[in-house]
Design a protein around this motif. Structure first.
Motif, PDB file in Angstrom:
ATOM      1  N   LEU A  34       0.835  -1.201   0.000  1.00 12.44           N
ATOM      2  CA  LEU A  34       0.000   0.000   0.000  1.00 12.44           C
ATOM      3  C   LEU A  34       0.866   1.245   0.000  1.00 12.44           C
ATOM      4  CD1 LEU A  34      -2.720   1.565   0.448  1.00 12.44           C
ATOM      5  CD2 LEU A  34      -2.326   1.220   2.901  1.00 12.44           C
ATOM      6  N   THR A  94      -0.260  -7.983  -4.239  1.00 13.12           N
ATOM      7  CA  THR A  94      -1.146  -7.010  -4.863  1.00 13.12           C
ATOM      8  C   THR A  94      -0.714  -5.625  -4.413  1.00 13.12           C
ATOM      9  OG1 THR A  94      -2.756  -7.179  -3.064  1.00 13.12           O
ATOM     10  CG2 THR A  94      -3.133  -8.569  -4.990  1.00 13.12           C
ATOM     11  N   GLU A  96      -1.794  -1.412  -3.999  1.00 15.65           N
ATOM     12  CA  GLU A  96      -2.942  -0.532  -3.817  1.00 15.65           C
ATOM     13  C   GLU A  96      -2.442   0.882  -3.600  1.00 15.65           C
ATOM     14  OE1 GLU A  96      -7.228  -0.157  -2.455  1.00 15.65           O
ATOM     15  OE2 GLU A  96      -6.247  -2.097  -2.583  1.00 15.65           O
ATOM     16  N   ARG A  98      -3.800   4.628  -2.441  1.00 13.17           N
ATOM     17  CA  ARG A  98      -4.883   5.387  -1.817  1.00 13.17           C
ATOM     18  C   ARG A  98      -4.421   6.820  -1.658  1.00 13.17           C
ATOM     19  NH1 ARG A  98      -9.020   2.340   0.967  1.00 13.17           N
ATOM     20  NH2 ARG A  98      -9.135   0.393  -0.176  1.00 13.17           N
ATOM     21  N   VAL A 109      -7.635  -0.179   4.513  1.00 10.94           N
ATOM     22  CA  VAL A 109      -7.165  -1.298   3.694  1.00 10.94           C
ATOM     23  C   VAL A 109      -6.976  -2.543   4.556  1.00 10.94           C
ATOM     24  CG1 VAL A 109      -5.260  -2.142   2.254  1.00 10.94           C
ATOM     25  CG2 VAL A 109      -6.138   0.172   1.924  1.00 10.94           C
ATOM     26  N   GLU A 113      -9.065  -5.819   3.566  1.00 13.30           N
ATOM     27  CA  GLU A 113      -8.317  -7.000   3.143  1.00 13.30           C
ATOM     28  C   GLU A 113      -8.248  -8.079   4.221  1.00 13.30           C
ATOM     29  OE1 GLU A 113      -6.921  -7.750   0.228  1.00 13.30           O
ATOM     30  OE2 GLU A 113      -7.392  -5.862  -0.775  1.00 13.30           O
TER      31      GLU A 113
END
Length: 189
Positions: A34, A94, A96, A98, A109, A113
């Protein structure tokens, strides 16, 4: 451990998350990388915005050159960490991106998740800077039920030198050599 959230940014504090991850966290099934974009740079005012104001700010920045630059920076950061993790055999990564308050977005998150662990770097802010800007790591720790692992960067002699450091080192070394030379001449007399 099934799922780990690793929050990263472009600071030196984030580089410690990789070594901490490799040394202290087992091989999770999934890793969520993230990056939270700071919409208005380092302004303390951004931290005072509520949800409505933040939503308005996000809408007003959408499609602007500033937002494009932020997105490109976020992609570079996430791609770097993803490559590093993949090269060590970690699969199921993955990414992400934001935008908003880092603490709030990390917590959102983590909840979305359903992660088992949150890993993030420590900015090592001290004194007045910490009082004014706060600590994302400490706020995340305070507001989550998920274990939080804070990676601290150890002091290292491998820090890159600036050109000022190089000039100072050469100047001191030169002064010592000249001093020894003059001392040798003085002793010979």
């Amino acid at each position: 451990m099934n799922k780990v959230l690793i929050a990263v940014d472009g600071t030196k504090a984030s580089t410690a998350v990789l070594s901490t991850f490799y040394n202290l966290v087992g091989m999770p099934e999934r890793v969520v990388l993230l990056h939270v974009e700071k919409l208005e740079g380092r302004s303390a005012m951004i931290d005072m915005l509520g949800d409505a104001e933040m939503s308005t700010l996000k809408e007003s920045l959408s499609g602007t050159d500033h937002k494009d630059v932020l997105d490109e920076k976020a992609e570079r950061i996430l791609n770097y960490y993803k490559r590093e993790l993949e090269s060590s055999g970690i699969a199921g990564i993955t990414t992400e991106i934001r935008a908003g308050h880092p603490c709030d977005e990390i917590l959102k998150v983590a909840a979305e998740e359903n992660v088992d662990l949150i890993l993030l770097g420590n900015s090592a802010r001290r004194g007045l800077n910490r009082i004014i800007a706060g600590s994302v790591a400490r706020e995340v720790q305070k507001h989550t039920k998920v274990p939080v692992l804070i990676a601290k960067r150890p002091p290292s002699c491998e820090e890159p030198y600036s050109w000022r450091d190089a000039i100072a080192a050469v100047s001191v070394t030169s002064a010592i050599v000249v001093g020894l030379f003059l001392f040798g001449i003085l002793v010979q007399r």
